[in-house]
Design a protein around this motif. Structure first.
Motif, PDB file in Angstrom:
ATOM      1  N   HIS A 114      -7.595  27.886  -4.206  1.00 41.42           N
ATOM      2  CA  HIS A 114      -8.394  27.642  -3.006  1.00 41.42           C
ATOM      3  C   HIS A 114      -9.724  28.385  -3.026  1.00 41.42           C
ATOM      4  N   ARG A 115      -9.826  29.390  -3.846  1.00 46.33           N
ATOM      5  CA  ARG A 115     -11.110  30.039  -4.080  1.00 46.33           C
ATOM      6  C   ARG A 115     -10.991  30.795  -5.390  1.00 46.33           C
ATOM      7  N   ARG A 122     -20.219  32.411  -2.633  1.00 51.25           N
ATOM      8  CA  ARG A 122     -19.822  31.036  -2.945  1.00 51.25           C
ATOM      9  C   ARG A 122     -19.324  30.324  -1.690  1.00 51.25           C
ATOM     10  N   LEU A 123     -18.728  31.070  -0.762  1.00 46.96           N
ATOM     11  CA  LEU A 123     -18.261  30.468   0.482  1.00 46.96           C
ATOM     12  C   LEU A 123     -19.438  29.889   1.254  1.00 46.96           C
ATOM     13  N   THR A 127     -17.748  25.609  -1.841  1.00 41.32           N
ATOM     14  CA  THR A 127     -16.737  26.022  -2.801  1.00 41.32           C
ATOM     15  C   THR A 127     -16.532  24.975  -3.887  1.00 41.32           C
ATOM     16  N   THR A 128     -16.058  25.444  -5.018  1.00 36.64           N
ATOM     17  CA  THR A 128     -15.701  24.537  -6.106  1.00 36.64           C
ATOM     18  C   THR A 128     -14.608  23.587  -5.633  1.00 36.64           C
ATOM     19  N   LYS A 144      -2.867  27.178  -2.619  1.00 35.78           N
ATOM     20  CA  LYS A 144      -3.091  28.409  -1.850  1.00 35.78           C
ATOM     21  C   LYS A 144      -2.101  29.455  -2.267  1.00 35.78           C
TER      22      LYS A 144
END
Length: 144
Positions: A114-115, A122-123, A127-128, A144
């Motif tokens: 999720h990150r 980046r947030l 996000t990717t 997650k």
């Protein structure tokens, strides 16, 4: 639904380790090929900075070396579960590179955490995982 080629984005972060674990599990259940890909972001600097080309090259070599170590670790995790995987280090923006790799290699599922290691910066920029969900041609599983 069964997936034949599963791609997992891996950067050594805890969320990417969870994504790898899920991708390995799915690959084992579905007898899918597993692709583990790490992406090195391009060197970024402010317009007022003067960076010597040698410094940029050293940075990029260090980042690629770090990513190769992460992928070696990921490959070992997959092997412990009986999965042979392909690994690749790419350079560029992670979401774009993962989508291009998936398209070029016939991957039908992209798995990401999720990150990743990008943190708060980046947030703010996006996000990717979010970009993959919006723009990828494949199904995307965000773990997650």
């Amino acid at each position: 639904m069964s997936y034949k080629n599963i791609l997992v984005g891996y950067d050594g972060s805890d969320p990417s380790k969870k994504a790898l674990k899920k991708a390995v599990e799915l690959s084992k259940i579905m007898k899918s090929d597993l692709h583990i890909v790490g992406v090195v972001r391009p060197f970024q600097f402010a317009a007022v900075d003067f960076i010597l080309p040698e410094e940029i090259e050293a940075y990029e070599k260090e980042e690629i070396s770090k990513e190769e170590r992460f992928l070696k670790e990921a490959l070992e995790i997959a092997k412990e579960s009986g999965i042979e995987a392909k690994t690749k280090v790419l350079e560029g923006e992670p979401a774009e590179e993962l989508m291009s790799y998936a398209d070029a290699n016939g991957c039908d599922l992209i798995v990401v955490g999720h990150r990743g290691a990008g943190g708060f910066k980046r947030l703010i920029l996006g996000t990717t995982a979010g970009n993959l969900v919006k723009y990828a041609n494949q199904s995307v599983l965000v773990v997650k």
